[in-house]
Design an enzyme around this catalytic site. Structure first.
Site, PDB file in Angstrom:
ATOM      1  N   ARG A   1      19.002   9.954   2.932  1.00 44.55           N
ATOM      2  CA  ARG A   1      18.424   8.603   2.795  1.00 44.55           C
ATOM      3  C   ARG A   1      19.100   7.622   3.750  1.00 44.55           C
ATOM      4  O   ARG A   1      18.462   6.733   4.305  1.00 44.55           O
ATOM      5  CB  ARG A   1      18.552   8.108   1.347  1.00 44.55           C
ATOM      6  CG  ARG A   1      18.114   6.679   1.184  1.00 44.55           C
ATOM      7  CD  ARG A   1      17.919   6.177  -0.247  1.00 44.55           C
ATOM      8  NE  ARG A   1      18.672   6.847  -1.257  1.00 44.55           N
ATOM      9  CZ  ARG A   1      19.980   6.644  -1.514  1.00 44.55           C
ATOM     10  NH1 ARG A   1      20.664   5.774  -0.797  1.00 44.55           N
ATOM     11  NH2 ARG A   1      20.584   7.313  -2.470  1.00 44.55           N
TER      12      ARG A   1
ATOM     13  N   TYR B   1      -3.130  -8.571   8.053  1.00 45.27           N
ATOM     14  CA  TYR B   1      -3.493  -7.439   7.209  1.00 45.27           C
ATOM     15  C   TYR B   1      -3.388  -7.881   5.742  1.00 45.27           C
ATOM     16  O   TYR B   1      -2.376  -8.474   5.335  1.00 45.27           O
ATOM     17  CB  TYR B   1      -2.554  -6.263   7.500  1.00 45.27           C
ATOM     18  CG  TYR B   1      -2.682  -5.169   6.488  1.00 45.27           C
ATOM     19  CD1 TYR B   1      -3.910  -4.562   6.257  1.00 45.27           C
ATOM     20  CD2 TYR B   1      -1.594  -4.747   5.733  1.00 45.27           C
ATOM     21  CE1 TYR B   1      -4.046  -3.573   5.304  1.00 45.27           C
ATOM     22  CE2 TYR B   1      -1.722  -3.752   4.786  1.00 45.27           C
ATOM     23  CZ  TYR B   1      -2.959  -3.177   4.572  1.00 45.27           C
ATOM     24  OH  TYR B   1      -3.096  -2.212   3.627  1.00 45.27           O
TER      25      TYR B   1
ATOM     26  N   ASP C   1       4.188  -8.665  13.947  1.00 45.10           N
ATOM     27  CA  ASP C   1       3.553  -7.390  13.597  1.00 45.10           C
ATOM     28  C   ASP C   1       2.799  -6.941  14.846  1.00 45.10           C
ATOM     29  O   ASP C   1       1.779  -7.522  15.214  1.00 45.10           O
ATOM     30  CB  ASP C   1       2.611  -7.587  12.400  1.00 45.10           C
ATOM     31  CG  ASP C   1       1.980  -6.274  11.941  1.00 45.10           C
ATOM     32  OD1 ASP C   1       1.867  -5.349  12.776  1.00 45.10           O
ATOM     33  OD2 ASP C   1       1.579  -6.190  10.772  1.00 45.10           O
TER      34      ASP C   1
ATOM     35  N   LYS D   1      -0.667   3.732  12.470  1.00 44.56           N
ATOM     36  CA  LYS D   1      -1.790   3.397  13.339  1.00 44.56           C
ATOM     37  C   LYS D   1      -1.582   3.990  14.742  1.00 44.56           C
ATOM     38  O   LYS D   1      -1.505   5.194  14.880  1.00 44.56           O
ATOM     39  CB  LYS D   1      -1.977   1.881  13.340  1.00 44.56           C
ATOM     40  CG  LYS D   1      -2.013   1.262  11.929  1.00 44.56           C
ATOM     41  CD  LYS D   1      -3.141   1.820  11.103  1.00 44.56           C
ATOM     42  CE  LYS D   1      -3.383   1.198   9.749  1.00 44.56           C
ATOM     43  NZ  LYS D   1      -2.275   0.992   8.850  1.00 44.56           N
TER      44      LYS D   1
HETATM   45  N1  PLP Z   1       0.231  -4.251   9.536  1.00 42.38           N
HETATM   46  C1  PLP Z   1      -1.033  -4.071   9.934  1.00 42.38           C
HETATM   47  C2  PLP Z   1      -1.566  -4.898  11.074  1.00 42.38           C
HETATM   48  C3  PLP Z   1      -1.849  -3.132   9.306  1.00 42.38           C
HETATM   49  O1  PLP Z   1      -3.122  -2.963   9.722  1.00 42.38           O
HETATM   50  C4  PLP Z   1      -1.313  -2.365   8.230  1.00 42.38           C
HETATM   51  C5  PLP Z   1      -2.139  -1.349   7.509  1.00 42.38           C
HETATM   52  O2  PLP Z   1      -3.334  -1.299   7.649  1.00 42.38           O
HETATM   53  C6  PLP Z   1       0.001  -2.598   7.831  1.00 42.38           C
HETATM   54  C7  PLP Z   1       0.759  -3.537   8.510  1.00 42.38           C
HETATM   55  C8  PLP Z   1       0.625  -1.821   6.678  1.00 42.38           C
HETATM   56  O3  PLP Z   1       0.948  -0.541   7.094  1.00 42.38           O
HETATM   57  P1  PLP Z   1       0.937   0.784   6.152  1.00 42.38           P
HETATM   58  O4  PLP Z   1      -0.482   1.010   5.734  1.00 42.38           O
HETATM   59  O5  PLP Z   1       1.499   1.829   7.051  1.00 42.38           O
HETATM   60  O6  PLP Z   1       1.824   0.474   4.985  1.00 42.38           O
END
Ligand code: PLP
Length: 390
Positions: free
Chosen positions: A55, A107, A181, A206
């Site tokens: 971990r 998101y 992000d 992604k």
């Molecule tokens: N940030 C963005 C722009 C996203 O599109 C997503 C998920 O769709 C996330 C963060 C969250 O990521 P995860 O689904 O890997 O937890």
């Protein structure tokens, strides 16, 4: 690994080699996945290579963490079990009573975590159009200034583009942390730390993973102080990825540059085509000449990316029929993989922000454009438009 940045700073070479040096013992060109959960000690506390317990750290995870640091021009990388686990880890930097400023188009799960979970622990989150720099400056001044700003650019799903340098400058003057992000753009397109951001976050699920077969999250930073606090919580809260997941993300990252180039070229063709279609009311794509931030896109992004959204004149009903009628574009949540995906944000990825300041239009269709032949993708959209007309 550490030698690569000195040998070249060309991104295409870095993506192939970061974290993927041949194994020094065996010569294996693909380093082995290290599954061990614990590491032998030479006497109590005598750690052979710095690893103690899975971990806290693992060689495969370390390779991924160094790879994202290299690609983002950072000195520290941290890997998590998902993008939201990475987001959670960044929120741990806040204290009760702090204020978080968030783009008003992010998101849905990011907003949900801040609004439905962290608000209960005394973190106040405000949604703001971060393109409005006067409003951003005001939010860092006054009686209750923000301690952190959360930038998602291009944003999900309206493809708004925010000036990272300008927001980071305002935040720095106020002593606040700027988080970007970078999931939609990836470091191939923009490197937020070069533009003044403190932390970069990815849903590695992604584009970095790139094949819809692994859930993961990553953070990169140049700040020793922030990295130390993040590393403490990464271990203390424990939302870490498995070694196999780390391997899958790294395998995807090796083709990031070619995938982004091709997918972005495809998206540009489709966006221009959709913008001319009578059934389409509006297209949101940073590569269109009439995008509201076209000049900024030119300065900030290497290519406009492979995400686009558009609104159909036939309203929500047509959007639902359309999303159910494509054959190559698979109707599914998520994005950023080799295959093209289609979804309706309002009832799907952004259902959790209905009735919030982040609610999105019901007739909005979002495309994650993949690397297939663009003629086939266009033909698929054309057939679905015809099928959804009545
Ligand atoms: N940030 C963005 C722009 C996203 O599109 C997503 C998920 O769709 C996330 C963060 C969250 O990521 P995860 O689904 O890997 O937890």
């Amino acid at each position: 690994m550490a030698e690569w940045p000195e040998m070249t700073d060309r991104f295409e070479t870095l993506t192939v080699h970061a974290g993927a040096e041949p194994d020094t013992h065996t010569g294996a060109v693909v380093p082995a996945i290290q599954m061990s959960t614990t590491f032998k000690q030479d006497g109590v506390g005598g750690l052979r290579s710095g690893f103690e317990y899975g971990r806290s750290g693992n060689p495969t995870r370390l390779a991924l963490e160094q790879a994202i640091a290299t690609l983002e021009g950072a000195t520290h990388g941290l890997a998590y079990a998902s993008g939201l686990a990475a987001t959670q880890n960044i929120f741990y930097l806040l204290e009760p009573g702090n204020r978080l400023l968030m783009s008003d188009d992010v998101y849905g799960g990011t907003w949900r975590l801040a609004d439905k979970v962290w608000r209960r622990y005394g973190i106040e989150t405000d949604a703001l159009d971060l393109r409005d720099l006067d409003a951003v400056a005001a939010a860092f001044a006054g009686g209750h200034p923000a301690q952190m700003v959360w930038v998602e650019t291009p944003s999900n799903p309206m493809l708004k583009v925010i000036d990272i340098s300008a927001v980071a400058r305002l935040a720095a003057v106020a002593g606040a942390i700027t988080v970007v992000d970078n999931t939609f753009a990836t470091p191939y397109i923009q490197r937020p730390l070069d533009l003044g951001a403190d932390l970069v976050l990815h849903s590695a699920t992604k584009y970095l993973g790139g094949h819809s077969d692994v859930i993961g999250g990553l953070v990169a930073t140049r700040s020793n102080a922030l990295a130390e606090r993040l590393r403490f919580h990464q271990n203390a809260a424990g939302a870490v990825p498995s070694p196999f997941d780390c391997f899958l993300v790294m395998r995807g990252m090796r083709t990031l540059a070619v995938r982004m180039e091709r997918a972005s070229a495809n998206a540009r063709v489709l966006a221009l085509w959709l913008a001319d279609r009578p059934e389409v009311e509006r297209v949101h794509y940073p590569g269109l000449p009439d995008h509201p931030a076209a000049g900024l896109v030119e300065r900030q992004m290497r290519v406009p990316g492979a995400m686009l959204s558009f609104e159909l004149r036939g309203g929500e009903e047509q959007a639902r029929r359309f999303a159910g009628a494509t054959r190559l574009f698979t109707l599914a949540e998520s994005l950023g993989a080799v295959e093209s995906l289609i979804e309706l944000p309002a009832p799907m990825t952004h259902a959790s922000v209905a009735d919030s300041p982040l609610a999105v239009p019901p007739n909005l269709v979002r495309l994650s454009v993949g690397i297939e032949a663009v003629e086939d993708l266009r033909a698929d959209l054309e057939a679905a438009l015809a099928a959804s007309a009545s």
